[in-house]
Design an enzyme around this catalytic site. Structure first.
Site, PDB file in Angstrom:
ATOM      1  N   LYS A 145     111.763  28.985  34.353  1.00  0.00           N
ATOM      2  CA  LYS A 145     110.655  28.459  33.539  1.00  0.00           C
ATOM      3  C   LYS A 145     111.130  27.316  32.637  1.00  0.00           C
ATOM      4  CE  LYS A 145     109.721  32.455  31.530  1.00  0.00           C
ATOM      5  NZ  LYS A 145     110.740  33.313  32.141  1.00  0.00           N
ATOM      6  N   ARG A 148     103.829  37.408  26.791  1.00  0.00           N
ATOM      7  CA  ARG A 148     104.686  38.320  27.535  1.00  0.00           C
ATOM      8  C   ARG A 148     104.105  39.722  27.620  1.00  0.00           C
ATOM      9  NH1 ARG A 148     109.798  35.551  26.911  1.00  0.00           N
ATOM     10  NH2 ARG A 148     111.562  36.552  27.850  1.00  0.00           N
ATOM     11  N   ARG A 196     124.899  31.867  34.126  1.00  0.00           N
ATOM     12  CA  ARG A 196     124.313  30.847  33.254  1.00  0.00           C
ATOM     13  C   ARG A 196     125.120  30.711  31.959  1.00  0.00           C
ATOM     14  NH1 ARG A 196     117.875  30.463  32.388  1.00  0.00           N
ATOM     15  NH2 ARG A 196     118.007  31.985  30.723  1.00  0.00           N
ATOM     16  N   ARG A 236     116.044  43.544  30.723  1.00  0.00           N
ATOM     17  CA  ARG A 236     115.014  42.498  30.616  1.00  0.00           C
ATOM     18  C   ARG A 236     114.133  42.461  31.858  1.00  0.00           C
ATOM     19  NH1 ARG A 236     118.344  37.327  29.535  1.00  0.00           N
ATOM     20  NH2 ARG A 236     116.366  36.248  29.331  1.00  0.00           N
TER      21      ARG A 236
HETATM   22  P1  AMP Z   1     113.661  34.110  26.742  1.00  0.00           P
HETATM   23  O1  AMP Z   1     114.623  33.043  26.395  1.00  0.00           O
HETATM   24  O2  AMP Z   1     112.249  33.615  26.935  1.00  0.00           O
HETATM   25  O3  AMP Z   1     114.125  34.959  27.908  1.00  0.00           O
HETATM   26  O4  AMP Z   1     113.576  35.094  25.474  1.00  0.00           O
HETATM   27  C1  AMP Z   1     114.722  35.743  24.991  1.00  0.00           C
HETATM   28  C2  AMP Z   1     114.301  36.990  24.218  1.00  0.00           C
HETATM   29  O5  AMP Z   1     113.451  36.624  23.116  1.00  0.00           O
HETATM   30  C3  AMP Z   1     113.496  38.002  25.002  1.00  0.00           C
HETATM   31  O6  AMP Z   1     114.316  38.876  25.765  1.00  0.00           O
HETATM   32  C4  AMP Z   1     112.756  38.724  23.886  1.00  0.00           C
HETATM   33  O7  AMP Z   1     113.598  39.621  23.186  1.00  0.00           O
HETATM   34  C5  AMP Z   1     112.427  37.589  22.926  1.00  0.00           C
HETATM   35  N1  AMP Z   1     111.118  36.957  23.244  1.00  0.00           N
HETATM   36  C6  AMP Z   1     110.906  35.684  23.680  1.00  0.00           C
HETATM   37  N2  AMP Z   1     109.602  35.443  23.840  1.00  0.00           N
HETATM   38  C7  AMP Z   1     108.965  36.594  23.526  1.00  0.00           C
HETATM   39  C8  AMP Z   1     107.594  37.001  23.514  1.00  0.00           C
HETATM   40  N3  AMP Z   1     106.600  36.146  23.874  1.00  0.00           N
HETATM   41  N4  AMP Z   1     107.311  38.283  23.136  1.00  0.00           N
HETATM   42  C9  AMP Z   1     108.266  39.139  22.753  1.00  0.00           C
HETATM   43  N5  AMP Z   1     109.581  38.831  22.752  1.00  0.00           N
HETATM   44  C10 AMP Z   1     109.938  37.571  23.132  1.00  0.00           C
END
Ligand code: AMP
Length: 217
Positions: free
Chosen positions: A13, A88, A127, A173
């Site tokens: 993404k 999410r 990564r 995750r």
């Molecule tokens: P990402 O980089 O988008 O994978 O986000 C890293 C972490 O941030 C996730 O594993 C969640 O702990 C938190 N996070 C990011 N976006 C959200 C969201 N929209 N709702 C809840 N937690 C989030």
């Protein structure tokens, strides 16, 4: 363009969002990047979010909605936005719907980037991310390694493996994604906004999104 990028962690993404911003000046809004910035800065939001993030769980919806309500009203969003990592959960999607109605904004498309689990696991464990929060360039130790000494090629800061990119955190995750986020695929399909994309390359995904937006106009 005004789009949501849906997809499991590691589906690409962030990379796709960066390519799309170069097309028409739309801004990338990554809740993950915003939260990591808050953790690094040691703000109250960052302190509350850190434990959830490190374990691979989700940050509470109320915190995320507070961030997004403010962010979507900032001036740079007027030219379009790409939501990367948000919504999410179904409650976040419901709240976003109300917020967009209030702001009189119509979404063009919800792009669901569908990548097999084994590809995702390999991508995430290899990564590396630039530790400089205003850079955050992404590398891959196999296909796009950082400069010697694990330094960022853009800004020279050290590159790191994120705490949530260990095998345990990634498995969690992906489970959280299947349980909490995957239901959004059906949610946006019912609203007539969904485009599922199974392209392997980021350029392929970008082209599919461009064609999808044109077809929905
Ligand atoms: P990402 O980089 O988008 O994978 O986000 C890293 C972490 O941030 C996730 O594993 C969640 O702990 C938190 N996070 C990011 N976006 C959200 C969201 N929209 N709702 C809840 N937690 C989030």
């Amino acid at each position: 363009m005004r789009i949501i990028l849906l997809g499991a962690p590691g589906a690409g993404k962030g990379t796709v969002a960066k390519l799309l911003t170069a097309l028409d000046g739309s801004v990338q809004i990554s809740t993950g990047d915003i939260l990591r910035g808050a953790v690094k800065a040691g703000t109250p939001l960052g302190k509350e979010a850190k434990g959830h993030m490190d374990s691979g769980g989700l940050v509470p919806d109320s915190l995320i909605m507070g961030i997004m309500e403010q962010r979507l009203q900032e001036k740079d969003c007027q030219g379009g936005f790409l939501l990367d990592g948000f919504p999410r959960t179904i409650p976040q999607a419901d709240e976003l719907g109300k917020l967009l109605t209030k702001l009189n904004i119509k979404l063009d498309l919800v792009a669901n980037i569908d990548v097999p689990r084994d590809v995702i696991l390999d991508r995430l464990t290899t990564r590396r991310t630039c530790s400089n929060t205003s850079c955050q360039e992404i590398y891959n130790i196999k296909s796009n390694p950082p400069a010697p000494g694990d330094k960022c090629k853009k800004c020279g800061s050290p590159t790191i493996q994120r705490a949530d990119e260990t095998v345990e955190a990634i498995s969690k995750r992906l489970d959280v994604y299947n349980e909490k986020t995957a239901p959004l695929i059906g949610y946006y399909d019912k609203l007539g906004k969904l485009l599922t994309i199974k392209e392997a390359s980021s350029d392929g995904v970008v082209n599919a999104i461009k064609a999808g937006i044109a077809a929905k106009k």
